[in-house]
Enzyme design. Structure first.
Site, PDB file in Angstrom:
ATOM      1  N   ARG A  47       0.802  -1.227   0.000  1.00  0.00           N
ATOM      2  CA  ARG A  47       0.000   0.000   0.000  1.00  0.00           C
ATOM      3  C   ARG A  47       0.837   1.280   0.000  1.00  0.00           C
ATOM      4  O   ARG A  47       0.391   2.299  -0.495  1.00  0.00           O
ATOM      5  CB  ARG A  47      -0.882  -0.015   1.247  1.00  0.00           C
ATOM      6  N   LYS A 145      -0.016 -19.584   5.373  1.00  0.00           N
ATOM      7  CA  LYS A 145      -0.763 -20.023   6.543  1.00  0.00           C
ATOM      8  C   LYS A 145      -0.808 -18.919   7.602  1.00  0.00           C
ATOM      9  O   LYS A 145       0.042 -18.036   7.542  1.00  0.00           O
ATOM     10  CB  LYS A 145      -0.126 -21.274   7.131  1.00  0.00           C
ATOM     11  N   HIS A 175       5.584 -24.032   5.396  1.00  0.00           N
ATOM     12  CA  HIS A 175       7.017 -24.030   5.059  1.00  0.00           C
ATOM     13  C   HIS A 175       7.766 -25.218   5.664  1.00  0.00           C
ATOM     14  O   HIS A 175       8.832 -25.575   5.203  1.00  0.00           O
ATOM     15  CB  HIS A 175       7.679 -22.688   5.387  1.00  0.00           C
ATOM     16  N   LYS A 179      11.235 -27.907   4.241  1.00  0.00           N
ATOM     17  CA  LYS A 179      12.532 -28.062   4.919  1.00  0.00           C
ATOM     18  C   LYS A 179      13.217 -29.334   4.440  1.00  0.00           C
ATOM     19  O   LYS A 179      12.577 -30.384   4.351  1.00  0.00           O
ATOM     20  CB  LYS A 179      12.341 -28.107   6.446  1.00  0.00           C
ATOM     21  N   GLU A 213      10.593 -23.447  20.477  1.00  0.00           N
ATOM     22  CA  GLU A 213      11.257 -22.204  20.067  1.00  0.00           C
ATOM     23  C   GLU A 213      11.768 -21.476  21.293  1.00  0.00           C
ATOM     24  O   GLU A 213      11.121 -21.485  22.344  1.00  0.00           O
ATOM     25  CB  GLU A 213      10.263 -21.298  19.342  1.00  0.00           C
ATOM     26  N   ASP A 232      -1.343 -21.505  15.209  1.00  0.00           N
ATOM     27  CA  ASP A 232      -0.125 -21.039  14.537  1.00  0.00           C
ATOM     28  C   ASP A 232       0.801 -22.203  14.199  1.00  0.00           C
ATOM     29  O   ASP A 232       1.477 -22.178  13.170  1.00  0.00           O
ATOM     30  CB  ASP A 232       0.596 -20.036  15.461  1.00  0.00           C
ATOM     31  N   HIS A 237       2.068 -27.071  11.038  1.00  0.00           N
ATOM     32  CA  HIS A 237       3.394 -27.697  11.065  1.00  0.00           C
ATOM     33  C   HIS A 237       3.402 -29.044  11.809  1.00  0.00           C
ATOM     34  O   HIS A 237       3.919 -30.036  11.307  1.00  0.00           O
ATOM     35  CB  HIS A 237       4.426 -26.779  11.715  1.00  0.00           C
ATOM     36  N   LYS A 337       6.541 -21.234  22.584  1.00  0.00           N
ATOM     37  CA  LYS A 337       7.491 -20.120  22.466  1.00  0.00           C
ATOM     38  C   LYS A 337       8.161 -19.957  23.823  1.00  0.00           C
ATOM     39  O   LYS A 337       7.615 -20.348  24.850  1.00  0.00           O
ATOM     40  CB  LYS A 337       6.744 -18.834  22.115  1.00  0.00           C
TER      41      LYS A 337
HETATM   42  C1  BG6 Z   1       5.678 -19.922  11.612  1.00  0.00           C
HETATM   43  C2  BG6 Z   1       4.957 -19.431  12.830  1.00  0.00           C
HETATM   44  O1  BG6 Z   1       4.793 -20.587  10.751  1.00  0.00           O
HETATM   45  O2  BG6 Z   1       6.710 -20.827  11.998  1.00  0.00           O
HETATM   46  C3  BG6 Z   1       5.933 -18.758  13.797  1.00  0.00           C
HETATM   47  O3  BG6 Z   1       3.963 -18.499  12.445  1.00  0.00           O
HETATM   48  C4  BG6 Z   1       7.090 -19.681  14.101  1.00  0.00           C
HETATM   49  O4  BG6 Z   1       5.268 -18.378  14.995  1.00  0.00           O
HETATM   50  C5  BG6 Z   1       7.699 -20.240  12.822  1.00  0.00           C
HETATM   51  O5  BG6 Z   1       8.058 -18.935  14.831  1.00  0.00           O
HETATM   52  C6  BG6 Z   1       8.747 -21.298  13.117  1.00  0.00           C
HETATM   53  O6  BG6 Z   1       9.405 -21.635  11.930  1.00  0.00           O
HETATM   54  P1  BG6 Z   1      10.891 -22.162  11.910  1.00  0.00           P
HETATM   55  O7  BG6 Z   1      11.151 -22.442  10.466  1.00  0.00           O
HETATM   56  O8  BG6 Z   1      11.745 -21.065  12.482  1.00  0.00           O
HETATM   57  O9  BG6 Z   1      10.912 -23.391  12.768  1.00  0.00           O
END
Ligand code: BG6
Length: 486
Positions: A47, A145, A175, A179, A213, A232, A237, A337
Site C-alpha cells: 500500500r 498459513k 514451510h 525443509k 522455540e 499457529d 506444522h 514459544k
Molecule cells: C511460523 C509461525 O509458521 O513458523 C511462527 O507463524 C514460528 O510463529 C515459525 O516462529 C517457526 O518456523 P521455523 O522455520 O523457524 O521453525
C-alpha cells in the site's frame, strides 16, 4: 539443477516481514545459483507509495542481512534488475489497473501470485485480480498459513479463492514441508526398507514430536494474540510432521499420491473433545523468565498483547490414530514459544525385549530409540543397548549417530527457496490440498471449543523452561517422559 522457465512473481504484502526476511532472500539465492532467468520479474506489492529504487534499496538491505556471508554485490546487481514495485491497496479495484498494465503482453509467462497478507484479504485480492483480468491459465496462487482461523473461515476463503483459481492452481504453503530435514524424513521412511516392518503398533511404544522455540512473540503480538500456538503451529506444522511420520507408503511421489495418504492420517485422528482436553491436552502461557541467561518479559507484557489475554503460547497434546497400524500407540505433540531450547525433534521409542536375559541398565533409556532431529542441526540417532566392556554381561545404551550436515557438506536449501521454485515448476507435492486443510481444522476446532468450556485457561510457565509442569505430568500418567527429561 533444473533451470526454470521465465516467470513473473507478484508478492502481495511486499513490504512485510515474510517477504523481506524470507522470500526476497530466497529468490536472490536461487538467482545467484543460476536458476532464475534474466527475463523473469519480481514485484513487491503493497500500500505504501514507494519508488522502485526505494523498494530495491530496502530489498538489498534485507538480503544483505538475511543472506549473510554469501551475499555477492555483483549477483545483486543482476538480481535487482528483475525487481520492481507496484503500489496497490488490496481492496481498491481501481489500483489493479497499474498491475494489469505491468503484466500486459506477458500472458505466455508463468505468473505466481504470492499472498503474504492477512488471510482475510485473500478473497478480495482474488476478486480484484479476476475483475482486472490478470489471471491467466499459466497463473498460480500461493496462500500463506494460517488459512482462516477455524473450519468456517477457511471454507469461505477456499470457496472464494476457488471461484478464481482451480485447485491445481492453488498452492497452500506450510514451510515445514519445504525443509530439507522434513524431506529427509520421507527419504528415511520410504527410501529404506529397514524401518517399514518396525513402523507400527506392537513394536513402537510411543512417538513424540517437539517443535520448541526460544523466541517469544517478537514483533508479531497483534497477529499472535488472535492466533495462539494451536492455530499457529499445531494445525499446520505439527500435524504435517505427524502425517509424514504416520502415513502409509504412497504408491508414488506424485502430489496426489502423497496427499491422499496424509489425508487418511488426518481423518483417522481420534477426536479430542469435551473433557478429553483435561487429560489429553495442556495449554500454557509464558511468564517472565530468562532466555540464554538474559531476562525476558512475560507474554502479557509483550507489545500488542491484551493485558488479560488467555492466548496459549504452549500446547502439548496426546494424540491417537485409529488405524490398524497405530491403534494404541500414543503420539505426544508439543510446541511453544520461550522454551529452553530451539529444537524440532521426532522421537520414536521402540518396545523393550519381551523379557530380559541380561542385566539391563538402570536408566529410563531401556528401549531402543530413534531420534530424528530436524532443527537446528539435522541428525538421525539410534540408541541401542550394547555390552558394557569388562566382566559380566551388563548392557548399556550407546548411540549410532548420523549428522547429515557432515555427511553431505553442502548447504541445504531454505524451505522457501524450494517452495518458491516448486510454484514455478508447478509441483504441488509439498503444498496442502483443500481436503487436508479441512480435515486439520475439523480436528483442531473441537479442542479450542472444549478449552473454552472445560479448561480453566492456560497454565503459566517460566520463560526459558520446557513449559508447564502439567505437560510432564500428562506423559508420566502413561508411564513416559519427554525425551529431554530422561
Ligand atoms: C511460523 C509461525 O509458521 O513458523 C511462527 O507463524 C514460528 O510463529 C515459525 O516462529 C517457526 O518456523 P521455523 O522455520 O523457524 O521453525
Amino acid at each position: 539443477m533444473t533451470f526454470l522457465p521465465h516467470f513473473d512473481m507478484l508478492l502481495f504484502g511486499g513490504t512485510g516481514d515474510l517477504v523481506t526476511r524470507k522470500l526476497l532472500p530466497a529468490l536472490y539465492r536461487r538467482y545467484a545459483a543460476g536458476q532464475v532467468s534474466a527475463e523473469s520479474r519480481i514485484f513487491g506489492i503493497a500500500r505504501s507509495a514507494l519508488s522502485r529504487s526505494t523498494y530495491t534499496a530496502q530489498a538489498e538491505a534485507a538480503c544483505r542481512e538475511f543472506v549473510g556471508k554469501e551475499f555477492d554485490a555483483r549477483q545483486w546487481e543482476g538480481f535487482s534488475r528483475l525487481l520492481d514495485y507496484v503500489r496497490l491497496d488490496a481492496g481498491a479495484e481501481k489500483d489493479y489497473a497499474a498491475l494489469a498494465d505491468t503484466l500486459k503482453d506477458r500472458e505466455a509467462v508463468i505468473r505466481v501470485f504470492f499472498f503474504s497478507t492477512a488471510s482475510n484479504l485473500f478473497s478480495v485480492i482474488c476478486q480484484n485480480l479476476a475483475r482486472s483480468r490478470v489471471v491467466t491459465p499459466l497463473s498460480r496462487v500461493v496462500l500463506e498459513k494460517p488459512l482462516g482461523h477455524d473450519t468456517a473461515s477457511a471454507d469461505l476463503i477456499n470457496e472464494q479463492v476457488g471461484a478464481v483459481f482451480t485447485e491445481s492452481q492453488i498452492y497452500r504453503i506450510d514451510h515445514y514441508l519445504g525443509k530439507e530435514a522434513v524431506q529427509n524424513l520421507m527419504a528415511l521412511r520410504f527410501g529404506n526398507a529397514l524401518f517399514e516392518p518396525l513402523w507400527r503398533r506392537g513394536l513402537i511404544k510411543h512417538i513424540q514430536i517437539t517443535v520448541a522455540e526460544e523466541l517469544g512473540v517478537e514483533r508479531r503480538g497483534n497477529f499472535y494474540d488472535k492466533t495462539g500456538a494451536l492455530r499457529d503451529m499445531v494445525q499446520n506444522h505439527l500435524l504435517q510432521l505427524l502425517c509424514i511420520m504416520a502415513m502409509e507408503p504412497p504408491a508414488s511421489s506424485d502430489p496426489d499420491a502423497v496427499r491422499d495418504e496424509k489425508l487418511k492420517v488426518l481423518r483417522a485422528l481420534r477426536p479430542l473433545r469435551d473433557r478429553d482436553v483435561l487429560t489429553k491436552s495442556v495449554r500454557g502461557q509464558y511468564k517472565a523468565g530468562a532466555s540464554r541467561g538474559v531476562a525476558v518479559p512475560g507474554y502479557l507484557d509483550e507489545a500488542d498483547i491484551a493485558p488479560d489475554s488467555t492466548t496459549e503460547t504452549f500446547v502439548a497434546l496426546k494424540v491417537e490414530i485409529d488405524t490398524w497400524r497405530w491403534a494404541g500407540v500414543p503420539l505426544y505433540l508439543r510446541t511453544g514459544k520461550r522454551l529452553q531450547d530451539r529444537v524440532t525433534e521426532l522421537v520414536v521409542t521402540f518396545d523393550e525385549v519381551p523379557y530380559p536375559i541380561f542385566e539391563m541398565p538402570n536408566t529410563n533409556h531401556t528401549a531402543n530409540e530413534l531420534v530424528i532431529r530436524l532443527q537446528p542441526d539435522e541428525s538421525i540417532t539410534m540408541t541401542i543397548l550394547a555390552k558394557n566392556p569388562g566382566e559380566g554381561m551388563r548392557l548399556k545404551p550407546v548411540s549410532l549417530a548420523l549428522h547429515l550436515g557432515e555427511s553431505f557438506k553442502t548447504r541445504s536449501l531454505d524451505a522457501y527457496e524450494r517452495l518458491l521454485m516448486d510454484t514455478v515448476k508447478g509441483n504441488l507435492t509439498l503444498f496442502m490440498r483443500r481436503d487436508e486443510l479441512d480435515a486439520a481444522w475439523a480436528w483442531i476446532d473441537p479442542i479450542r471449543a472444549a478449552w473454552e468450556q472445560f479448561d480453566e485457561g492456560p497454565k503459566t510457565y517460566i520463560a526459558g523452561t520446557w513449559g508447564p509442569a502439567a505437560s510432564s505430568a500428562m506423559l508420566s500418567r502413561d508411564g513416559f517422559a519427554w525425551h529431554d527429561e530422561l
